[in-house]
Scaffold this motif. Structure first.
Motif, PDB file in Angstrom:
ATOM      1  N   LYS A  54      17.488  -0.033  10.652  1.00 28.97           N
ATOM      2  CA  LYS A  54      17.815  -1.268  11.365  1.00 28.97           C
ATOM      3  C   LYS A  54      18.076  -1.015  12.844  1.00 28.97           C
ATOM      4  O   LYS A  54      17.780  -1.861  13.695  1.00 28.97           O
ATOM      5  N   MET A  55      18.614   0.146  13.188  1.00 33.82           N
ATOM      6  CA  MET A  55      18.865   0.478  14.587  1.00 33.82           C
ATOM      7  C   MET A  55      17.559   0.698  15.353  1.00 33.82           C
ATOM      8  O   MET A  55      17.471   0.424  16.549  1.00 33.82           O
ATOM      9  N   VAL A  56      16.531   1.174  14.669  1.00 33.84           N
ATOM     10  CA  VAL A  56      15.236   1.434  15.301  1.00 33.84           C
ATOM     11  C   VAL A  56      14.346   0.187  15.301  1.00 33.84           C
ATOM     12  O   VAL A  56      13.531  -0.011  16.197  1.00 33.84           O
ATOM     13  N   SER A  57      14.491  -0.687  14.291  1.00 35.21           N
ATOM     14  CA  SER A  57      13.613  -1.850  14.094  1.00 35.21           C
ATOM     15  C   SER A  57      12.143  -1.424  14.084  1.00 35.21           C
ATOM     16  O   SER A  57      11.326  -1.858  14.908  1.00 35.21           O
ATOM     17  N   PRO A  58      11.768  -0.576  13.155  1.00 40.00           N
ATOM     18  CA  PRO A  58      10.427   0.006  13.165  1.00 40.00           C
ATOM     19  C   PRO A  58       9.329  -0.962  12.751  1.00 40.00           C
ATOM     20  O   PRO A  58       9.531  -1.813  11.890  1.00 40.00           O
ATOM     21  N   ARG A  59       8.158  -0.794  13.375  1.00 40.00           N
ATOM     22  CA  ARG A  59       6.947  -1.490  12.924  1.00 40.00           C
ATOM     23  C   ARG A  59       6.194  -0.641  11.898  1.00 40.00           C
ATOM     24  O   ARG A  59       5.486  -1.192  11.056  1.00 40.00           O
ATOM     25  N   ARG A  60       6.339   0.658  12.005  1.00 41.03           N
ATOM     26  CA  ARG A  60       5.642   1.558  11.091  1.00 41.03           C
ATOM     27  C   ARG A  60       6.601   2.654  10.627  1.00 41.03           C
ATOM     28  O   ARG A  60       7.220   3.337  11.443  1.00 41.03           O
ATOM     29  N   ILE A  61       6.704   2.792   9.315  1.00 42.68           N
ATOM     30  CA  ILE A  61       7.503   3.850   8.694  1.00 42.68           C
ATOM     31  C   ILE A  61       6.592   4.649   7.773  1.00 42.68           C
ATOM     32  O   ILE A  61       5.744   4.084   7.067  1.00 42.68           O
ATOM     33  N   LEU A  62       6.787   5.957   7.755  1.00 38.60           N
ATOM     34  CA  LEU A  62       6.131   6.831   6.791  1.00 38.60           C
ATOM     35  C   LEU A  62       7.201   7.533   5.977  1.00 38.60           C
ATOM     36  O   LEU A  62       8.112   8.141   6.532  1.00 38.60           O
ATOM     37  N   GLU A  63       7.079   7.436   4.660  1.00 30.13           N
ATOM     38  CA  GLU A  63       7.964   8.166   3.753  1.00 30.13           C
ATOM     39  C   GLU A  63       7.119   9.142   2.954  1.00 30.13           C
ATOM     40  O   GLU A  63       6.124   8.745   2.323  1.00 30.13           O
ATOM     41  N   ILE A  64       7.500  10.400   2.954  1.00 27.09           N
ATOM     42  CA  ILE A  64       6.804  11.419   2.168  1.00 27.09           C
ATOM     43  C   ILE A  64       7.713  11.784   1.005  1.00 27.09           C
ATOM     44  O   ILE A  64       8.723  12.469   1.170  1.00 27.09           O
ATOM     45  N   GLY A  65       7.378  11.281  -0.174  1.00 26.85           N
ATOM     46  CA  GLY A  65       8.199  11.462  -1.367  1.00 26.85           C
ATOM     47  C   GLY A  65       8.859  10.161  -1.770  1.00 26.85           C
ATOM     48  O   GLY A  65       9.933   9.813  -1.281  1.00 26.85           O
ATOM     49  N   THR A  66       8.221   9.424  -2.663  1.00 29.13           N
ATOM     50  CA  THR A  66       8.708   8.095  -3.066  1.00 29.13           C
ATOM     51  C   THR A  66       9.764   8.177  -4.158  1.00 29.13           C
ATOM     52  O   THR A  66      10.727   7.402  -4.168  1.00 29.13           O
ATOM     53  N   PHE A  67       9.559   9.088  -5.113  1.00 32.00           N
ATOM     54  CA  PHE A  67      10.354   9.172  -6.342  1.00 32.00           C
ATOM     55  C   PHE A  67      10.342   7.803  -7.027  1.00 32.00           C
ATOM     56  O   PHE A  67       9.280   7.302  -7.376  1.00 32.00           O
ATOM     57  N   THR A  68      11.495   7.148  -7.227  1.00 33.75           N
ATOM     58  CA  THR A  68      11.482   5.840  -7.898  1.00 33.75           C
ATOM     59  C   THR A  68      11.632   4.668  -6.932  1.00 33.75           C
ATOM     60  O   THR A  68      11.795   3.531  -7.356  1.00 33.75           O
ATOM     61  N   GLY A  69      11.579   4.942  -5.630  1.00 34.83           N
ATOM     62  CA  GLY A  69      11.502   3.858  -4.655  1.00 34.83           C
ATOM     63  C   GLY A  69      12.812   3.394  -4.055  1.00 34.83           C
ATOM     64  O   GLY A  69      12.826   2.441  -3.270  1.00 34.83           O
ATOM     65  N   TYR A  70      13.904   4.053  -4.382  1.00 36.48           N
ATOM     66  CA  TYR A  70      15.212   3.610  -3.880  1.00 36.48           C
ATOM     67  C   TYR A  70      15.280   3.724  -2.357  1.00 36.48           C
ATOM     68  O   TYR A  70      15.566   2.751  -1.655  1.00 36.48           O
ATOM     69  N   ALA A  71      15.020   4.910  -1.843  1.00 37.31           N
ATOM     70  CA  ALA A  71      15.077   5.111  -0.392  1.00 37.31           C
ATOM     71  C   ALA A  71      14.036   4.268   0.326  1.00 37.31           C
ATOM     72  O   ALA A  71      14.273   3.783   1.440  1.00 37.31           O
ATOM     73  N   THR A  72      12.888   4.080  -0.305  1.00 40.87           N
ATOM     74  CA  THR A  72      11.828   3.248   0.278  1.00 40.87           C
ATOM     75  C   THR A  72      12.356   1.871   0.627  1.00 40.87           C
ATOM     76  O   THR A  72      12.150   1.365   1.746  1.00 40.87           O
ATOM     77  N   LEU A  73      13.033   1.250  -0.324  1.00 39.98           N
ATOM     78  CA  LEU A  73      13.533  -0.111  -0.117  1.00 39.98           C
ATOM     79  C   LEU A  73      14.666  -0.138   0.900  1.00 39.98           C
ATOM     80  O   LEU A  73      14.814  -1.117   1.641  1.00 39.98           O
ATOM     81  N   CYS A  74      15.451   0.923   0.949  1.00 42.43           N
ATOM     82  CA  CYS A  74      16.516   0.989   1.963  1.00 42.43           C
ATOM     83  C   CYS A  74      15.908   1.076   3.362  1.00 42.43           C
ATOM     84  O   CYS A  74      16.345   0.371   4.287  1.00 42.43           O
ATOM     85  N   LEU A  75      14.913   1.915   3.547  1.00 40.73           N
ATOM     86  CA  LEU A  75      14.247   2.029   4.835  1.00 40.73           C
ATOM     87  C   LEU A  75      13.543   0.730   5.216  1.00 40.73           C
ATOM     88  O   LEU A  75      13.520   0.338   6.388  1.00 40.73           O
ATOM     89  N   ALA A  76      12.984   0.047   4.237  1.00 43.08           N
ATOM     90  CA  ALA A  76      12.247  -1.196   4.499  1.00 43.08           C
ATOM     91  C   ALA A  76      13.135  -2.296   5.060  1.00 43.08           C
ATOM     92  O   ALA A  76      12.638  -3.235   5.704  1.00 43.08           O
ATOM     93  N   GLU A  77      14.431  -2.187   4.862  1.00 43.91           N
ATOM     94  CA  GLU A  77      15.348  -3.219   5.336  1.00 43.91           C
ATOM     95  C   GLU A  77      15.323  -3.376   6.858  1.00 43.91           C
ATOM     96  O   GLU A  77      15.677  -4.431   7.387  1.00 43.91           O
ATOM     97  N   GLY A  78      14.896  -2.344   7.569  1.00 41.83           N
ATOM     98  CA  GLY A  78      14.861  -2.416   9.029  1.00 41.83           C
ATOM     99  C   GLY A  78      13.517  -2.826   9.603  1.00 41.83           C
ATOM    100  O   GLY A  78      13.394  -2.985  10.825  1.00 41.83           O
ATOM    101  N   LEU A  79      12.504  -2.994   8.771  1.00 42.26           N
ATOM    102  CA  LEU A  79      11.166  -3.316   9.255  1.00 42.26           C
ATOM    103  C   LEU A  79      11.129  -4.630  10.040  1.00 42.26           C
ATOM    104  O   LEU A  79      11.806  -5.596   9.697  1.00 42.26           O
ATOM    105  N   THR A  80      10.317  -4.643  11.092  1.00 50.11           N
ATOM    106  CA  THR A  80      10.026  -5.895  11.777  1.00 50.11           C
ATOM    107  C   THR A  80       9.213  -6.785  10.830  1.00 50.11           C
ATOM    108  O   THR A  80       8.641  -6.304   9.845  1.00 50.11           O
ATOM    109  N   PRO A  81       9.126  -8.103  11.109  1.00 46.44           N
ATOM    110  CA  PRO A  81       8.385  -8.992  10.210  1.00 46.44           C
ATOM    111  C   PRO A  81       6.927  -8.582   9.987  1.00 46.44           C
ATOM    112  O   PRO A  81       6.368  -8.837   8.920  1.00 46.44           O
ATOM    113  N   ASP A  82       6.327  -7.930  10.986  1.00 48.03           N
ATOM    114  CA  ASP A  82       4.942  -7.477  10.837  1.00 48.03           C
ATOM    115  C   ASP A  82       4.867  -5.989  10.496  1.00 48.03           C
ATOM    116  O   ASP A  82       3.794  -5.380  10.578  1.00 48.03           O
TER     117      ASP A  82
END
Length: 212
Positions: A54-82
């Protein structure tokens, strides 16, 4: 995995944002159904990842290692609308669970879940990233770091998990896995292209900011 005692961990959780129902579900299902459930980021680390995103407000995030998706969804909370989050994993057995977890999230349409060897799939991505989270096979941390470095914008951040390795990095005599972690940490410490610090969150998060 945690470097602090249970009482202090409970206090930290009491003073951070609550875990939403979907993340609670993912945590519960992971612990019930998946081998090595301790690999999940969990509530407190998840809030740290969310805050950084959320502090970065990223347009593009790369995650290497999904596992069951927990961290993925946490990181996604900061995504810009696009914004788009690319998450890479090699574990085909978890695909149905992960896709189901993402489908329950409001970020589903912004997540691109890619299965395969990250050493190959990274090269298929024609993007410049604001955040990269590396949380896969630890022996390849340095390889992933080198592969993505030129794809991170100046001022972007790279986050690497498990860099304290349950405190084993303090041991004078280290096994092979611990030596790999220490070698990577030394590599980042010597990299003059970045600012860096280790947060003693859970098993250690290396937060690395790319300079201009």
């Amino acid at each position: 995995m945690s470097l602090i005692n249970d009482d202090l961990q409970d206090l930290l959780l009491a003073y951070c944002e609550p875990e939403n129902e979907l993340l609670q579900h993912i945590d519960r299902e992971t612990n019930l159904k998946v081998l090595m459930p301790r690999m999940i980021s969990g509530h407190y680390q998840g809030r740290v990842l969310s805050m950084l995103s959320k502090m970065v407000s990223p347009r593009r995030i790369l995650e290497i290692g999904t596992f069951t998706g927990y961290a993925t969804l946490c990181l996604a909370e900061g995504l810009t609308p696009d914004g788009i989050l690319y998450t890479l994993d090699i574990n085909l057995e978890l695909e149905d669970m992960v896709r189901s977890n993402f489908a329950k999230s409001k970020y589903n349409d912004q997540i691109n879940y890619i299965l395969g060897d990250a050493n190959a799939t990274i090269n298929d991505l024609d993007e410049v990233f604001d955040i990269v989270f590396i949380d896969a096979d630890k022996k390849n941390n340095g390889t992933y770091y080198d592969l993505i470095f030129d794809r991170v914008r100046p001022g972007g951040i790279i986050i690497v998990d498990n860099v304290l390795w349950s405190g084993k990095v303090l041991q004078e005599k280290q096994d092979k896995d611990t030596r790999n972690i220490t070698s990577f940490n030394d590599k980042i410490a010597d990299d003059k292209r970045v600012e860096k610090l280790i947060l003693p969150v859970r098993d250690g998060l290396f937060v690395i900011r790319k300079l201009a």
